[in-house]
Design a protein around this motif. Structure first.
Motif, short mmCIF file in Angstrom:
data_model
loop_
_atom_site.label_atom_id
_atom_site.label_comp_id
_atom_site.label_asym_id
_atom_site.label_seq_id
_atom_site.Cartn_x
_atom_site.Cartn_y
_atom_site.Cartn_z
N ASP A 147 0.70 -1.20 -0.14
CA ASP A 147 0.03 -0.17 0.22
C ASP A 147 0.87 1.22 0.11
OD1 ASP A 147 -2.41 -1.29 -0.20
OD2 ASP A 147 -2.86 -1.19 1.90
N ILE A 148 1.92 1.09 0.72
CA ILE A 148 3.08 2.46 0.60
C ILE A 148 3.51 2.54 -0.66
CG2 ILE A 148 5.35 3.16 1.61
CD1 ILE A 148 4.52 1.78 4.05
N LEU A 149 3.86 1.53 -1.50
CA LEU A 149 4.21 1.62 -2.96
C LEU A 149 3.44 2.13 -3.77
CD1 LEU A 149 6.58 -1.40 -2.79
CD2 LEU A 149 7.19 0.84 -3.14
N ASN A 150 2.01 1.65 -3.64
CA ASN A 150 1.04 2.00 -4.47
C ASN A 150 0.53 3.66 -4.12
OD1 ASN A 150 0.59 -0.47 -5.69
ND2 ASN A 150 -0.82 -1.16 -4.04
N SER A 151 0.63 3.99 -3.06
CA SER A 151 0.40 5.25 -2.69
C SER A 151 1.54 6.31 -3.30
CB SER A 151 0.19 5.67 -0.94
OG SER A 151 0.20 6.92 -0.77
N LEU A 152 2.64 5.62 -3.21
CA LEU A 152 3.77 6.75 -4.08
C LEU A 152 3.67 6.71 -5.21
CD1 LEU A 152 6.75 5.44 -1.67
CD2 LEU A 152 5.90 7.60 -1.88
N ARG A 153 3.30 5.35 -5.93
CA ARG A 153 3.28 5.37 -7.38
C ARG A 153 2.10 6.17 -7.82
NH1 ARG A 153 3.22 -0.67 -9.12
NH2 ARG A 153 1.14 -0.46 -7.84
N GLY A 154 1.32 6.34 -7.37
CA GLY A 154 0.00 7.15 -7.60
C GLY A 154 0.00 8.75 -7.47
N ASP A 155 1.18 9.07 -7.05
CA ASP A 155 1.32 10.37 -6.71
C ASP A 155 2.38 11.02 -7.82
OD1 ASP A 155 2.33 12.98 -5.53
OD2 ASP A 155 2.08 12.48 -3.58
N ALA A 156 2.19 12.00 -8.27
CA ALA A 156 3.03 12.52 -9.41
C ALA A 156 4.23 13.37 -8.92
CB ALA A 156 2.41 13.25 -10.56
N SER A 157 4.11 13.86 -7.58
CA SER A 157 5.05 14.76 -7.12
C SER A 157 6.53 14.14 -7.22
CB SER A 157 4.72 14.96 -5.60
OG SER A 157 5.02 14.02 -4.64
N GLU A 158 7.41 15.09 -7.34
CA GLU A 158 8.81 14.76 -7.33
C GLU A 158 9.25 13.90 -5.96
OE1 GLU A 158 13.38 16.61 -7.32
OE2 GLU A 158 11.55 18.06 -7.85
#
Length: 349
Positions: A249-260
């Protein structure tokens, strides 16, 4: 006694521990750990020692960790495996002893402070960082886990910043280390020599009762306000992504965020050992409600399991021996790691 660690005692009541394995960035051997353990026990009973100072030679490192490269021999050698297991057990016992030591321990955390170096310094009463401090628990890079009790204190930090540090293995500044409770004081590196000299010259034996406050007051003339912690400038982003209960879930959250920040952190985590990420997160969650002593006991169990895991040796070989940094892990992604496998690392044999 080993030439890689030197002990001395001043006439004014200071016991000095000097790590002197400079070419290896003062990485700890079994002999160094055993010698330090015995010396601290002796000084604990010595009324002529009022406080202890941990330092190292050179300017690059206080201690870069345990001598993990030497542990590679445990892969196919029963005697080496047993020795490696004993190294971890003794190291953890030493670190716990430091955290309960009856006399003040001052640590000069100048330069690299990683892994076993964090273990030596965390439990000390007065932990000093500088502008040169590079603090990290980078074990996920070699398919190991943040040991030396780190999952206990990194689970206590604000806004999941400790979880971020454990899972990414990121190198933090001295200011960052203070912000997560792993250091206490900021002193310019150029002032350390003067600080040490005045500490040696100070008449500690004149105090009828020696307390941590006594040392705290002595250090006041050297302490500076630390620079802004870079870690704290992104703590809201860390909280957003690292509060999830699973590494998936941590990886999915990061992957779905376009921020640098999110994309850079996703890439960083994706390069780590999948089995390490799953075990580390489980250990962090468990340690949040454990004592430091209980966390060290879990560390012993986990270390033994990782010493029997091929991915650990692949990580050590790739990062520390051939230095290709392209490990060929059995598990390529966290999705491939069975939950039951990760949980099995927490069970005694």
């Amino acid at each position: 006694m080993t030439e890689h660690i030197v002990f001395s005692k001043t006439e004014n009541g200071v016991g000095i521990v000097t790590l002197s394995r400079e070419k290896a960035l003062h990485s700890l051997t079994f002999e160094m750990v055993a010698s330090l353990y015995e010396q601290l026990k002796q000084w604990d009973e010595d009324e002529a020692v009022k406080l202890v100072l941990f330092e190292s030679t050179g300017e690059k490192a206080f201690c870069a960790g345990g001598d993990i490269k030497a542990l590679y021999q445990a892969k196919d050698n029963k005697k080496a495996f047993d020795q490696a297991n004993e190294f971890f057990k003794l190291e953890y016992e030493l670190d716990l002893y430091i955290s309960t030591y009856t006399k003040p321990i001052v640590v000069f955390m100048d330069g690299i402070v990683m892994g076993g170096g964090v273990g030596l310094s965390y439990g000390a009463s007065h932990r000093i960082v500088t502008e040169r401090t590079k603090w990290a628990m980078p074990e996920v890079n070699i398919s190991f886990f943040p040991d030396v009790g780190a999952c206990y204190f990194l689970s206590q930090t604000p806004d999941y910043t400790g979880r971020y540090a454990a899972l990414t293995g990121s190198i933090l500044t001295g200011s960052d280390a203070i912000s997560i409770g792993c250091a206490d004081y900021y002193i310019d590196s150029e002032a350390l020599k003067t600080c040490k000299q005045e500490m040696i010259n100070h008449h500690w034996l004149d105090y009828e009762e020696m307390s941590q406050q006594t040392v705290h007051l002595f250090l006041q003339s050297f302490i500076k306000e630390p620079p802004q912690s870079q870690l704290m400038t992104v703590n809201d982003k860390i909280l957003k992504h690292f509060s999830y209960k699973t590494i998936e879930d941590i990886l999915n959250s990061l992957r779905g965020d376009a921020s640098e920040f999110a994309q850079a952190t996703y890439k960083l985590l994706h390069a780590k050992s999948p089995i390490s990420l799953k075990v580390t997160l489980a250990h962090l969650k468990q340690s949040k409600s454990s004592s430091l002593e209980e966390t060290y006991e879990t560390d012993k169990t986990l270390a033994k399991h990782f010493l029997q895991c091929n991915d650990f040796y692949e990580g050590v070989y790739s990062v520390l021996i051939d230095k290709s940094h392209v490990p060929n892990y059995k598990y390529r992604t966290v999705d491939e790691v069975p939950d039951e496998l990760a949980l099995s690392f927490f069970r005694e044999h």
